[in-house]
Scaffold this motif. Structure first.
Motif, PDB file in Angstrom:
ATOM      1  N   ASN A  31      26.723   7.436 -48.204  1.00 12.37           N
ATOM      2  CA  ASN A  31      28.461   7.531 -47.174  1.00 12.37           C
ATOM      3  C   ASN A  31      28.342   5.941 -46.451  1.00 12.37           C
ATOM      4  OD1 ASN A  31      26.631   6.309 -44.354  1.00 12.37           O
ATOM      5  ND2 ASN A  31      25.226   8.166 -45.410  1.00 12.37           N
ATOM      6  N   GLN A  33      29.396   3.030 -43.579  1.00 14.41           N
ATOM      7  CA  GLN A  33      29.353   3.604 -41.736  1.00 14.41           C
ATOM      8  C   GLN A  33      30.465   2.389 -41.434  1.00 14.41           C
ATOM      9  OE1 GLN A  33      26.569   5.313 -40.026  1.00 14.41           O
ATOM     10  NE2 GLN A  33      25.269   5.949 -41.722  1.00 14.41           N
ATOM     11  N   TYR A  35      30.757   0.340 -37.848  1.00 14.21           N
ATOM     12  CA  TYR A  35      30.536  -0.250 -36.215  1.00 14.21           C
ATOM     13  C   TYR A  35      31.132  -1.358 -35.317  1.00 14.21           C
ATOM     14  CZ  TYR A  35      25.965   3.357 -37.303  1.00 14.21           C
ATOM     15  OH  TYR A  35      25.903   3.797 -37.806  1.00 14.21           O
ATOM     16  N   GLN A  37      30.632  -4.044 -32.590  1.00 14.82           N
ATOM     17  CA  GLN A  37      29.493  -4.717 -30.787  1.00 14.82           C
ATOM     18  C   GLN A  37      30.354  -5.628 -30.088  1.00 14.82           C
ATOM     19  OE1 GLN A  37      26.745  -8.123 -32.756  1.00 14.82           O
ATOM     20  NE2 GLN A  37      25.250  -6.843 -31.551  1.00 14.82           N
ATOM     21  N   ARG A  41      25.814  -6.881 -27.425  1.00 11.47           N
ATOM     22  CA  ARG A  41      24.909  -5.926 -27.364  1.00 11.47           C
ATOM     23  C   ARG A  41      24.783  -4.686 -28.253  1.00 11.47           C
ATOM     24  NH1 ARG A  41      27.703  -3.826 -22.073  1.00 11.47           N
ATOM     25  NH2 ARG A  41      26.072  -2.517 -22.177  1.00 11.47           N
ATOM     26  N   GLY A  42      24.343  -4.032 -28.573  1.00  8.36           N
ATOM     27  CA  GLY A  42      23.791  -2.388 -29.142  1.00  8.36           C
ATOM     28  C   GLY A  42      25.407  -2.844 -30.115  1.00  8.36           C
ATOM     29  N   LEU A  43      24.970  -1.742 -31.338  1.00  8.24           N
ATOM     30  CA  LEU A  43      26.785  -1.902 -31.941  1.00  8.24           C
ATOM     31  C   LEU A  43      26.333  -0.049 -31.955  1.00  8.24           C
ATOM     32  CD1 LEU A  43      24.977  -3.966 -33.883  1.00  8.24           C
ATOM     33  CD2 LEU A  43      25.925  -2.954 -35.714  1.00  8.24           C
ATOM     34  N   HIS A  45      28.717   2.984 -33.504  1.00 12.29           N
ATOM     35  CA  HIS A  45      29.051   3.974 -34.288  1.00 12.29           C
ATOM     36  C   HIS A  45      30.656   4.054 -33.869  1.00 12.29           C
ATOM     37  CE1 HIS A  45      29.635   7.464 -37.244  1.00 12.29           C
ATOM     38  NE2 HIS A  45      28.699   6.499 -37.711  1.00 12.29           N
ATOM     39  N   LEU A  48      31.804   7.572 -40.298  1.00 12.24           N
ATOM     40  CA  LEU A  48      31.457   7.732 -41.121  1.00 12.24           C
ATOM     41  C   LEU A  48      32.685   8.302 -42.295  1.00 12.24           C
ATOM     42  CD1 LEU A  48      27.638   9.265 -41.622  1.00 12.24           C
ATOM     43  CD2 LEU A  48      29.158   9.816 -43.122  1.00 12.24           C
ATOM     44  N   PHE A  88      31.517  -4.115 -38.604  1.00  9.35           N
ATOM     45  CA  PHE A  88      30.681  -4.607 -39.480  1.00  9.35           C
ATOM     46  C   PHE A  88      30.129  -3.070 -39.583  1.00  9.35           C
ATOM     47  CE2 PHE A  88      27.901  -7.773 -38.188  1.00  9.35           C
ATOM     48  CZ  PHE A  88      27.769  -7.530 -36.153  1.00  9.35           C
ATOM     49  N   MET A  99      19.717   2.001 -43.774  1.00  6.11           N
ATOM     50  CA  MET A  99      20.775   1.563 -43.589  1.00  6.11           C
ATOM     51  C   MET A  99      20.833  -0.106 -44.021  1.00  6.11           C
ATOM     52  SD  MET A  99      22.662   3.963 -43.298  1.00  6.11           S
ATOM     53  CE  MET A  99      24.202   3.670 -43.692  1.00  6.11           C
ATOM     54  N   ARG A 100      22.028  -0.594 -44.583  1.00  5.75           N
ATOM     55  CA  ARG A 100      21.958  -2.064 -45.069  1.00  5.75           C
ATOM     56  C   ARG A 100      23.756  -2.714 -44.221  1.00  5.75           C
ATOM     57  NH1 ARG A 100      17.706  -4.228 -47.488  1.00  5.75           N
ATOM     58  NH2 ARG A 100      16.162  -2.817 -47.884  1.00  5.75           N
ATOM     59  N   PHE A 101      23.262  -3.439 -43.176  1.00  9.25           N
ATOM     60  CA  PHE A 101      25.146  -4.419 -42.804  1.00  9.25           C
ATOM     61  C   PHE A 101      25.291  -5.630 -43.452  1.00  9.25           C
ATOM     62  CE2 PHE A 101      25.316  -1.594 -39.132  1.00  9.25           C
ATOM     63  CZ  PHE A 101      23.821  -0.639 -39.632  1.00  9.25           C
TER      64      PHE A 101
ATOM     65  N   TYR B  35      16.591  -4.524 -36.463  1.00  4.20           N
ATOM     66  CA  TYR B  35      17.106  -5.416 -37.380  1.00  4.20           C
ATOM     67  C   TYR B  35      16.281  -6.828 -36.376  1.00  4.20           C
ATOM     68  CZ  TYR B  35      19.405  -1.624 -39.237  1.00  4.20           C
ATOM     69  OH  TYR B  35      19.325  -0.080 -40.441  1.00  4.20           O
ATOM     70  N   PHE B  91      17.452  -5.922 -32.570  1.00  4.14           N
ATOM     71  CA  PHE B  91      17.917  -4.863 -32.630  1.00  4.14           C
ATOM     72  C   PHE B  91      17.450  -3.076 -33.182  1.00  4.14           C
ATOM     73  CE2 PHE B  91      21.396  -5.536 -29.636  1.00  4.14           C
ATOM     74  CZ  PHE B  91      21.521  -6.618 -30.071  1.00  4.14           C
ATOM     75  N   PHE B 108      22.038   2.422 -31.837  1.00  3.80           N
ATOM     76  CA  PHE B 108      21.341   1.702 -31.310  1.00  3.80           C
ATOM     77  C   PHE B 108      20.483   1.646 -29.809  1.00  3.80           C
ATOM     78  CE2 PHE B 108      21.544  -1.218 -35.281  1.00  3.80           C
ATOM     79  CZ  PHE B 108      22.407  -0.392 -36.165  1.00  3.80           C
ATOM     80  N   GLY B 109      19.837   0.249 -29.776  1.00  4.23           N
ATOM     81  CA  GLY B 109      19.873   0.241 -28.277  1.00  4.23           C
ATOM     82  C   GLY B 109      20.280  -0.966 -27.722  1.00  4.23           C
TER      83      GLY B 109
END
Lengths: 111, 117
Positions: A31, A33, A35, A37, A41-43, A45, A48, A88, A99-101, B35, B91, B108-109
């Protein structure tokens, strides 16, 4: 190592215009995905899409996936200033839920 | 159901000290990812853990860095003898172990900003 590569690195548009971001990846995937940001802040979702799907919609978002070209695109229609953020793509690395970004596209929507 | 909780939000350390970053995944999530992100850059994968197991640590430096996710308690990312180059946002993300997005969608946090003086 990183997996996805987003293009362009930065995009600046006017409110109301459409924004298109692209992502290319290297290995086979289960899959892909997208995201978002906001600064500092955090990412979060967004959407997907599975490897057997070609297109998916969610509100003003449209994602396409071309597994033959190992690429995906994210389209945001009728953009708003609040869409300003970094976007991302992420893929499961070698099909193992790892998972890789990519480096992301920084979108600026001017009011 | 609280989201992914990371603490501290900000951490300041002097060179040579240890940094311990904590991550509590969402309830029911048994997969944790760490990450690292530098300003204006993407997320760099460090480590992927399940309860009591390290699944993939290929993104984590072999020296000074370690991670754990014990049966009870939060996941810990530990950086020993910190150097200025360790300054970054770290993260944590977790994924559900059941349901339609099992082992896929990441939550994510808010991250821990580590500053090394």
């Amino acid at each position: 190592s990183q997996q996805g590569e987003e293009d362009p690195q930065a995009l600046s548009i006017q409110e109301g215009e459409n924004a298109t971001m692209n992502c290319s990846y290297k290995t086979s995937i289960n899959n892909l995905q997208w995201y978002r940001q906001n600064s500092g802040r955090g990412l979060v979702h967004l959407i997907l899409i599975r490897s057997n799907e070609r297109e998916k919609h969610s509100g003003r978002l449209r994602v396409t996936l071309d597994t033959s070209k190992k690429s995906s695109s994210l389209l945001i229609t009728a953009s708003r200033a609040a869409d300003t953020a970094s976007y991302f793509c992420a893929t499961d690395f070698y099909n193992n839920n790892d998972m890789r970004f990519g480096a992301g596209t920084r979108l600026t929507v001017k009011p | 159901n609280a989201g992914v909780m990371q603490n501290p939000r900000h951490l300041v350390r002097r060179r040579g000290q240890e940094a311990r970053l904590r991550c509590s995944p969402m309830k029911g999530h048994s997969h944790v990812y760490w990450y690292r992100q530098l300003p204006e850059e993407g997320l760099k994968f460090m480590v992927y853990l399940q309860k009591e197991n390290i699944i993939d640590e290929s993104g984590m430096p072999k020296e000074r860095f370690s991670a754990e996710f014990p049966k009870e308690g939060p996941s810990i990312l530990r950086i020993q003898q910190v150097v200025r180059g360790d300054s970054a946002a770290y993260f944590c993300a977790s994924s559900p172990s059941e349901g339609i997005y099992a082992n896929e969608k990441l939550f994510f946090g808010s991250g821990t900003q580590l500053s090394v003086l």
